[in-house]
Scaffold this motif. Structure first.
Motif, PDB file in Angstrom:
ATOM      1  N   ASN A  27       1.813  37.309   6.441  1.00  7.27           N
ATOM      2  CA  ASN A  27       0.966  37.963   5.210  1.00  7.27           C
ATOM      3  C   ASN A  27      -0.284  37.373   5.313  1.00  7.27           C
ATOM      4  OD1 ASN A  27       1.369  35.418   4.827  1.00  7.27           O
ATOM      5  ND2 ASN A  27       2.009  35.219   2.687  1.00  7.27           N
ATOM      6  N   GLY A  28      -0.870  36.694   6.668  1.00  6.52           N
ATOM      7  CA  GLY A  28      -2.170  36.564   6.465  1.00  6.52           C
ATOM      8  C   GLY A  28      -2.526  34.933   5.907  1.00  6.52           C
ATOM      9  N   ARG A  29      -1.437  34.522   5.375  1.00  6.63           N
ATOM     10  CA  ARG A  29      -1.616  32.920   4.730  1.00  6.63           C
ATOM     11  C   ARG A  29      -1.053  31.836   5.579  1.00  6.63           C
ATOM     12  NH1 ARG A  29      -3.721  32.812   0.228  1.00  6.63           N
ATOM     13  NH2 ARG A  29      -3.003  34.808  -0.814  1.00  6.63           N
ATOM     14  N   ARG A  30      -1.737  30.720   5.653  1.00  6.41           N
ATOM     15  CA  ARG A  30      -1.323  29.652   6.221  1.00  6.41           C
ATOM     16  C   ARG A  30      -0.700  28.759   5.467  1.00  6.41           C
ATOM     17  NH1 ARG A  30      -5.109  29.401  10.799  1.00  6.41           N
ATOM     18  NH2 ARG A  30      -6.927  30.867  10.352  1.00  6.41           N
ATOM     19  N   TYR A  31       0.336  28.072   5.853  1.00  4.57           N
ATOM     20  CA  TYR A  31       1.139  27.195   5.086  1.00  4.57           C
ATOM     21  C   TYR A  31       1.321  25.589   5.961  1.00  4.57           C
ATOM     22  CZ  TYR A  31       2.512  31.257   2.490  1.00  4.57           C
ATOM     23  OH  TYR A  31       2.595  32.426   1.549  1.00  4.57           O
ATOM     24  N   LEU A  32       1.328  24.918   5.036  1.00  3.82           N
ATOM     25  CA  LEU A  32       1.621  23.307   5.561  1.00  3.82           C
ATOM     26  C   LEU A  32       3.210  23.257   5.347  1.00  3.82           C
ATOM     27  CD1 LEU A  32      -1.317  21.377   3.787  1.00  3.82           C
ATOM     28  CD2 LEU A  32      -0.947  21.886   6.320  1.00  3.82           C
ATOM     29  N   LYS A  33       3.755  22.227   6.172  1.00  4.02           N
ATOM     30  CA  LYS A  33       5.180  21.839   6.037  1.00  4.02           C
ATOM     31  C   LYS A  33       5.203  20.439   5.810  1.00  4.02           C
ATOM     32  CE  LYS A  33       9.236  22.183   9.188  1.00  4.02           C
ATOM     33  NZ  LYS A  33       9.824  22.518  10.419  1.00  4.02           N
ATOM     34  N   ILE A  34       5.921  20.217   4.750  1.00  6.90           N
ATOM     35  CA  ILE A  34       5.963  18.807   4.054  1.00  6.90           C
ATOM     36  C   ILE A  34       7.410  18.218   4.275  1.00  6.90           C
ATOM     37  CG2 ILE A  34       5.611  17.368   2.297  1.00  6.90           C
ATOM     38  CD1 ILE A  34       3.134  18.654   3.247  1.00  6.90           C
ATOM     39  N   PRO A  35       7.724  17.434   5.194  1.00  2.58           N
ATOM     40  CA  PRO A  35       8.886  16.756   5.486  1.00  2.58           C
ATOM     41  C   PRO A  35       9.458  16.110   4.265  1.00  2.58           C
ATOM     42  CG  PRO A  35       7.494  15.644   6.968  1.00  2.58           C
ATOM     43  CD  PRO A  35       6.770  16.612   6.444  1.00  2.58           C
ATOM     44  N   LEU A  36      10.592  16.172   3.793  1.00  3.08           N
ATOM     45  CA  LEU A  36      10.965  15.260   2.575  1.00  3.08           C
ATOM     46  C   LEU A  36      11.863  14.046   3.237  1.00  3.08           C
ATOM     47  CD1 LEU A  36      12.219  17.854  -0.134  1.00  3.08           C
ATOM     48  CD2 LEU A  36       9.887  16.822   0.546  1.00  3.08           C
ATOM     49  N   ASP A  37      11.628  12.917   2.552  1.00  2.00           N
ATOM     50  CA  ASP A  37      12.197  11.488   3.022  1.00  2.00           C
ATOM     51  C   ASP A  37      12.092  11.506   4.456  1.00  2.00           C
ATOM     52  OD1 ASP A  37      13.181  11.063   0.374  1.00  2.00           O
ATOM     53  OD2 ASP A  37      14.697  12.706   0.560  1.00  2.00           O
ATOM     54  N   ALA A  38      10.849  11.592   5.044  1.00  2.00           N
ATOM     55  CA  ALA A  38      10.527  11.285   6.503  1.00  2.00           C
ATOM     56  C   ALA A  38      10.028  10.032   6.674  1.00  2.00           C
ATOM     57  CB  ALA A  38       9.851  12.299   7.110  1.00  2.00           C
ATOM     58  N   LEU A  39       9.335   9.286   5.733  1.00  2.00           N
ATOM     59  CA  LEU A  39       8.361   8.244   5.572  1.00  2.00           C
ATOM     60  C   LEU A  39       8.903   7.281   4.685  1.00  2.00           C
ATOM     61  CD1 LEU A  39       4.917   9.437   6.089  1.00  2.00           C
ATOM     62  CD2 LEU A  39       6.579   8.988   7.872  1.00  2.00           C
ATOM     63  N   GLU A  40       9.143   6.022   5.080  1.00  2.00           N
ATOM     64  CA  GLU A  40       9.259   4.880   4.042  1.00  2.00           C
ATOM     65  C   GLU A  40       7.951   4.711   3.721  1.00  2.00           C
ATOM     66  OE1 GLU A  40      11.262   1.497   5.947  1.00  2.00           O
ATOM     67  OE2 GLU A  40      12.674   2.871   6.849  1.00  2.00           O
ATOM     68  N   GLY A  41       7.969   3.807   2.290  1.00  2.00           N
ATOM     69  CA  GLY A  41       6.482   3.461   1.755  1.00  2.00           C
ATOM     70  C   GLY A  41       6.216   4.170   0.580  1.00  2.00           C
ATOM     71  N   ALA A  42       7.449   4.675  -0.257  1.00  2.84           N
ATOM     72  CA  ALA A  42       7.100   5.281  -1.594  1.00  2.84           C
ATOM     73  C   ALA A  42       6.725   4.274  -2.585  1.00  2.84           C
ATOM     74  CB  ALA A  42       8.226   6.035  -2.168  1.00  2.84           C
ATOM     75  N   ALA A  43       5.658   4.486  -3.198  1.00  4.22           N
ATOM     76  CA  ALA A  43       5.566   3.377  -4.225  1.00  4.22           C
ATOM     77  C   ALA A  43       5.966   3.848  -5.719  1.00  4.22           C
ATOM     78  CB  ALA A  43       3.884   3.178  -4.294  1.00  4.22           C
ATOM     79  N   TRP A  44       7.173   3.480  -5.905  1.00  3.39           N
ATOM     80  CA  TRP A  44       7.618   4.196  -7.119  1.00  3.39           C
ATOM     81  C   TRP A  44       7.332   3.502  -8.528  1.00  3.39           C
ATOM     82  CZ3 TRP A  44       9.761   8.578  -6.376  1.00  3.39           C
ATOM     83  CH2 TRP A  44      10.522   8.806  -4.905  1.00  3.39           C
ATOM     84  N   GLY A  45       6.637   2.203  -8.145  1.00  2.00           N
ATOM     85  CA  GLY A  45       6.125   1.593  -9.418  1.00  2.00           C
ATOM     86  C   GLY A  45       7.054   0.716 -10.083  1.00  2.00           C
ATOM     87  N   LEU A  65       0.831  -1.270  -0.155  1.00  2.00           N
ATOM     88  CA  LEU A  65       0.050  -0.140   0.166  1.00  2.00           C
ATOM     89  C   LEU A  65       0.569   1.234  -0.112  1.00  2.00           C
ATOM     90  CD1 LEU A  65      -2.547  -1.005   2.894  1.00  2.00           C
ATOM     91  CD2 LEU A  65      -2.908  -0.881   0.262  1.00  2.00           C
ATOM     92  N   PRO A  66       0.531   2.260  -0.856  1.00  2.00           N
ATOM     93  CA  PRO A  66       1.204   3.530  -0.848  1.00  2.00           C
ATOM     94  C   PRO A  66       0.485   4.379   0.385  1.00  2.00           C
ATOM     95  CG  PRO A  66      -0.659   3.652  -2.515  1.00  2.00           C
ATOM     96  CD  PRO A  66      -0.577   2.226  -1.994  1.00  2.00           C
ATOM     97  N   MET A  67       1.548   5.148   0.796  1.00  2.00           N
ATOM     98  CA  MET A  67       1.213   6.067   1.983  1.00  2.00           C
ATOM     99  C   MET A  67      -0.286   6.858   1.465  1.00  2.00           C
ATOM    100  SD  MET A  67       2.775   6.214   5.059  1.00  2.00           S
ATOM    101  CE  MET A  67       3.602   4.707   5.073  1.00  2.00           C
ATOM    102  N   PRO A  68      -0.868   7.215   2.448  1.00  2.00           N
ATOM    103  CA  PRO A  68      -2.349   7.995   1.969  1.00  2.00           C
ATOM    104  C   PRO A  68      -1.620   9.406   1.698  1.00  2.00           C
ATOM    105  CG  PRO A  68      -2.178   7.227   4.367  1.00  2.00           C
ATOM    106  CD  PRO A  68      -1.024   6.886   3.891  1.00  2.00           C
ATOM    107  N   LYS A  69      -2.448  10.055   0.649  1.00  2.00           N
ATOM    108  CA  LYS A  69      -1.864  10.986   0.001  1.00  2.00           C
ATOM    109  C   LYS A  69      -1.908  12.373   0.785  1.00  2.00           C
ATOM    110  CE  LYS A  69      -6.167  12.084  -2.313  1.00  2.00           C
ATOM    111  NZ  LYS A  69      -6.955  12.031  -3.444  1.00  2.00           N
ATOM    112  N   LEU A  70      -2.789  12.095   1.918  1.00  2.00           N
ATOM    113  CA  LEU A  70      -2.472  13.348   2.775  1.00  2.00           C
ATOM    114  C   LEU A  70      -2.007  13.236   4.208  1.00  2.00           C
ATOM    115  CD1 LEU A  70      -6.346  14.897   2.249  1.00  2.00           C
ATOM    116  CD2 LEU A  70      -4.378  15.499   1.350  1.00  2.00           C
ATOM    117  N   ILE A  71      -1.237  12.240   4.266  1.00  2.00           N
ATOM    118  CA  ILE A  71      -0.733  11.954   5.657  1.00  2.00           C
ATOM    119  C   ILE A  71       0.255  12.876   6.072  1.00  2.00           C
ATOM    120  CG2 ILE A  71       1.293  10.361   4.853  1.00  2.00           C
ATOM    121  CD1 ILE A  71       0.949   8.834   7.328  1.00  2.00           C
ATOM    122  N   LEU A  72       1.095  13.531   5.428  1.00  2.00           N
ATOM    123  CA  LEU A  72       1.916  14.487   5.791  1.00  2.00           C
ATOM    124  C   LEU A  72       1.244  15.807   6.023  1.00  2.00           C
ATOM    125  CD1 LEU A  72       5.014  13.583   3.684  1.00  2.00           C
ATOM    126  CD2 LEU A  72       4.810  13.166   6.097  1.00  2.00           C
TER     127      LEU A  72
END
Ligand SMILES: [Fe+2]
Length: 295
Positions: free
Chosen positions: A277-295, A252-259
């Motif tokens: 500036n009044g805008r909210r931002y999400l922070k997405i860590p790179l290479d933190a989770l295993e489980g990439a489905a490269w195909g 199973l790939p990681m759920p697309k919204l997990i991060l």
């Protein structure tokens, strides 16, 4: 009133995340709990919305219910929780299982948030194993159900149990156990505890992936799950189940919204604070989770 009181349960299906949100009402007092509400998020545009939560609020208003609790079964990895928004709208207290602090501890490292208070203080109430509470006059209690996450709990409210990501409908099986802090073995043990409830207990699941394109469904009973759950029929022992679960999870790939979802949900469902500036931002860590489905 005994624990066998029968609350009125209404499920609200969200096609986008395959989630089921619940309003659980005591017909006598017209008090209700909302369980696992979804805050809409479109990952392609970055837009958020309150379509699902507003649908629930409209239902509550039309039925003349008053909201007593806003409950989450666990910090979700596939959608934002609307708990914080609904608290703002209703004033009702939010709650989750006390082991949410362990999930916060784990993820504050992943997000590099050294100052994040990993103590569950973002919720109004943290439930311990076995802790009783009430929905109106109906007796309710909490069962610790880890496996899918470290913090997962089941809410047993009268004759109904809200099992979220443990058992799904019998034709789909059981939840994955491969997120950080997950464990197939603990999930098996949690499932056994749920199946030890009386056979006629109504079970309400948190997701339905509509196998074979059938209509969405979310209600079963303990007896039905024992007889027909796909994974439990196939794997009759803990060892066999762990093998089956881990083999399936490896595909199973990681759920697309997990991060995106965890940083909101571990913070009591609050969106990140706006920047100057009044805008909210999400922070997405790179290479933190295993489980990439490269195909
Ligand atoms: Fe989940």
């Amino acid at each position: 009133m005994s624990e066998k009181a029968r609350p009125e349960v209404t499920g609200f299906y969200d096609e986008r995340t395959f989630s089921v949100q619940y309003v659980v009402a005591d017909p006598e007092t017209k008090r209700c709990a909302i369980i696992d509400p979804v805050l809409d998020f479109d990952e392609k545009s970055g837009a958020t919305a309150t379509i699902n939560a507003d649908r629930i609020l409209k239902f509550v208003a039309e039925k003349g219910l008053s909201v007593e609790w806003i409950l989450d079964t666990h910090p979700h990895a596939d959608h934002f929780s609307a708990a914080s928004y609904l608290k703002e709208k209703t004033g009702a207290p939010t709650a989750i299982g006390e082991h949410v602090a362990d999930v916060q501890e784990l993820w504050k490292g992943i997000y590099n948030w050294p100052d994040f208070p990993a103590d569950g203080s973002q919720w109004d109430r943290l439930f311990a194993e076995g802790e009783p509470f009430k929905v109106g006059n109906i007796d309710a209690r909490v069962m610790f159900s880890p496996g899918h996450t470290l913090a997962s709990i089941t809410y047993v409210i009268g004759d109904a149990a809200f099992v979220h990501d443990t058992l799904f409908q019998p034709d789909f099986g059981t939840a994955r156990a491969d997120f950080p802090g997950g464990s197939a073995r603990r999930l098996w043990q949690s499932i056994q505890q749920i199946l030890a409830l009386p056979d006629e207990t109504r079970l309400f699941t948190g997701h339905d992936y509509r196998p074979g394109g059938r209509e969405a469904a979310w209600e079963s009973t303990v007896a039905e799950q024992k007889a027909k759950n796909k994974h439990l029929v196939e794997a009759k022992t803990e060892e066999a189940y762990v093998k089956l679960r881990e083999a399936r999870d490896a595909t199973l790939p990681m759920p697309k919204l997990i991060l995106a979802a965890l940083q909101v949900n571990m913070n009591g469902a609050r969106l990140p604070e706006p920047e100057e500036n009044g805008r909210r931002y999400l922070k997405i860590p790179l290479d933190a989770l295993e489980g990439a489905a490269w195909g």
